[in-house]
Design an enzyme around this catalytic site. Structure first.
Site, PDB file in Angstrom:
ATOM      1  CG  LEU A   1      -2.145  -0.953   0.988  1.00 44.53           C
ATOM      2  CD1 LEU A   1      -2.990  -0.877   2.490  1.00 44.53           C
ATOM      3  CD2 LEU A   1      -2.923  -0.737  -0.078  1.00 44.53           C
ATOM      4  NE  ARG A   2       4.742   0.568  -3.800  1.00 39.61           N
ATOM      5  CZ  ARG A   2       5.446  -0.596  -4.068  1.00 39.61           C
ATOM      6  NH1 ARG A   2       6.307  -1.093  -3.175  1.00 39.61           N
ATOM      7  NH2 ARG A   2       5.594  -1.200  -5.256  1.00 39.61           N
TER       8      ARG A   2
ATOM      9  CG  ASN B   1      12.257 -10.239  -7.841  1.00 36.25           C
ATOM     10  OD1 ASN B   1      12.389 -11.308  -8.318  1.00 36.25           O
ATOM     11  ND2 ASN B   1      12.864  -9.550  -6.809  1.00 36.25           N
TER      12      ASN B   1
ATOM     13  CG  ASP C   1       4.079  -9.337  -5.203  1.00 32.23           C
ATOM     14  OD1 ASP C   1       4.274  -8.221  -4.336  1.00 32.23           O
ATOM     15  OD2 ASP C   1       5.381  -9.695  -5.768  1.00 32.23           O
TER      16      ASP C   1
ATOM     17  CG  HIS D   1       6.590   0.450  -9.192  1.00 24.64           C
ATOM     18  ND1 HIS D   1       7.397   0.783  -8.127  1.00 24.64           N
ATOM     19  CD2 HIS D   1       6.417  -0.971  -9.318  1.00 24.64           C
ATOM     20  CE1 HIS D   1       8.081  -0.215  -7.655  1.00 24.64           C
ATOM     21  NE2 HIS D   1       7.616  -1.320  -8.367  1.00 24.64           N
TER      22      HIS D   1
HETATM   23 ZN   LIG Z   1       8.223 -10.308  -2.714  1.00 21.47          ZN
END
Ligand SMILES: [Zn+2]
Length: 430
Positions: A63-64, A278, A305, A309
């Protein structure tokens, strides 16, 4: 306040229900699930032709906030969750400051109560500042409402630290969520190491980078008899180890993402940075193994995940781009369209993987339509067809490799604690 959801196909693996039924919600709780409920007081929702499920739970979301609000914040991230059919999200601690103490965990929960629209459960970090040196005070994190610990984004290099983390977490029945990556092997890698990385001239990340760490964590989990949960499993070898470990009683669980179940490394060929993630998109062989293990109990849940960005982190050369996919608003539709509609997964299995499975991994009382449970409900329209249009996302992160795709089967309504939060992909609460 009463809501009566009428005539939908109720799919609830916790109660082994797959039938056309009505669901009555009263004061934020489920008060009845029966055939043909008559109640004149409540607001009636006509769910005919729709699929009524326990609210979906995403145990792996970034959630940053605090610290990276230019990428996402709790208000936008939880709206993305609601639009995408999720009623509960667990947020990873790689914020700034890191969720490594009670104060930050409490900040996240208070912020979520104020500006969020779905349930938010914080995940504390394994090590202080996620620096991989010193364990956090897990007792304090648990008391502040953390449901798991993880250094996601910063794989725990030191086996001894991981051992002690598992020992400490075991005292609180807390799962340790492990991002498995041996960084000496993945270093500078851009995509899956194989035929296509050679063809496209990009440095590869071998399957072994993940599998070595999965094997270490299974060995430690077995030694300590503690619960380790492997995040975003992406390779056949990881799944084989997890399957064998489960068979001999090791407390290991795992998740997979919608993108690893549906996309392969071949897609990187157009150098679209939205394919950079990733662990990386793997080859078809690995994708087939993931799909196979979705059906036999090896895989416990699907998690997005969700890694939003800023456009500048993706609008650059492939080598310089950030890793991650904004996943909350497409996960359900991707799985409906590419797996359920194709006959690769039935609805009962899908709801298990999105609702009950993740709740069971964390040991929380979610993912069920039990009478008396909180009325968290996800309603899916299996026929609704829509194009993925990132500019319409509630998430600040527009980074998705599914952009422009036409998908069939979308979340139609999201109900959190008895309140309709999203309807037809749009927010209905402020
Ligand atoms: Zn991860």
């Amino acid at each position: 306040m009463k809501l009566l959801i009428k005539g939908g196909r109720v799919v609830d693996p916790a109660n082994d229900i797959d039938a056309v039924m009505d669901v009555l919600v009263e004061d934020g709780l489920i008060s009845a699930v029966e055939v043909n409920i008559l109640d004149r007081e409540g607001t009636i929702i006509d769910a005919s032709g729709k699929i009524v499920c326990p609210g979906f739970v995403d145990i792996h979301v970034h959630l940053r906030e605090p610290g990276y609000e230019y990428k996402e914040n709790i208000a936008t991230g939880t709206r993305a969750a609601a639009a995408g059919g999720f009623t509960t999200v667990c947020c990873m601690p790689n914020t700034d400051p890191v969720i490594d103490n009670a104060a930050v965990a409490t900040f996240v929960r208070e912020r979520a109560a104020k500006s969020g629209v779905v349930n938010v459960l914080p995940i504390g970090s394994i090590s202080k500042a996620q620096a991989g040196q010193e364990l956090t005070e897990m007792a304090e994190l648990v008391a502040a409402g953390c449901v798991a610990v993880s250094d996601d984004g910063y794989p725990v290099k030191d086996a001894s630290l991981m051992r002690h983390a598992l020992e400490y977490a075991k005292m609180f029945d807390l799962p340790v969520l492990s991002h498995c990556e041996e960084s000496s092997l993945s270093q500078d890698g851009q995509m899956h190491e194989g035929y296509f990385s050679m063809l496209y001239g990009l440095k590869g990340i071998p399957a072994a980078a993940e599998e070595i760490m999965v094997s270490r964590d299974i060995i430690l989990s077995e030694m300590i008899d503690a619960h380790v949960h492997i995040c975003h499993v992406s390779t056949r070898g990881s799944l084989e180890m997890i399957r064998e470990a489960k068979a001999r009683g090791v407390k290991v669980t795992c998740e997979v993402t919608p993108h690893h179940l549906t996309l392969t490394d071949e897609l990187v060929g157009d150098y679209d940075t939205d394919t950079k993630v990733n662990p990386p998109l793997r080859s078809r062989e690995h994708l087939q193994a993931l799909r196979q293990r979705l059906l036999d109990g090896t895989i416990d849940c699907i998690a997005t995940d969700h890694a939003p960005h800023h456009v500048e982190s993706k609008d650059c050369e492939y080598e310089l781009a950030a890793f991650g996919i904004s996943g909350l608003e497409t996960a359900v539709a991707v799985v409906m369209d590419k797996l359920v509609s194709q006959g690769l997964l039935d609805m009962m299995q899908m709801v298990d993987l999105f609702a009950l499975g993740p709740a069971d991994v964390l040991g929380i009382y979610k993912g069920t339509l039990d009478v008396g449970a909180a009325a968290d409900i996800t309603i899916i329209d299996p026929e609704l067809t829509r194009v993925v249009e990132p500019s319409q996302f509630y998430s600040k992160g527009k980074n998705t490799p599914f952009k422009g795709q036409t998908l069939r089967g979308w979340p139609w309504m999201t109900i959190v604690n008895g309140i309709v939060v999203a309807s037809d992909g749009k927010m209905v609460v402020e």
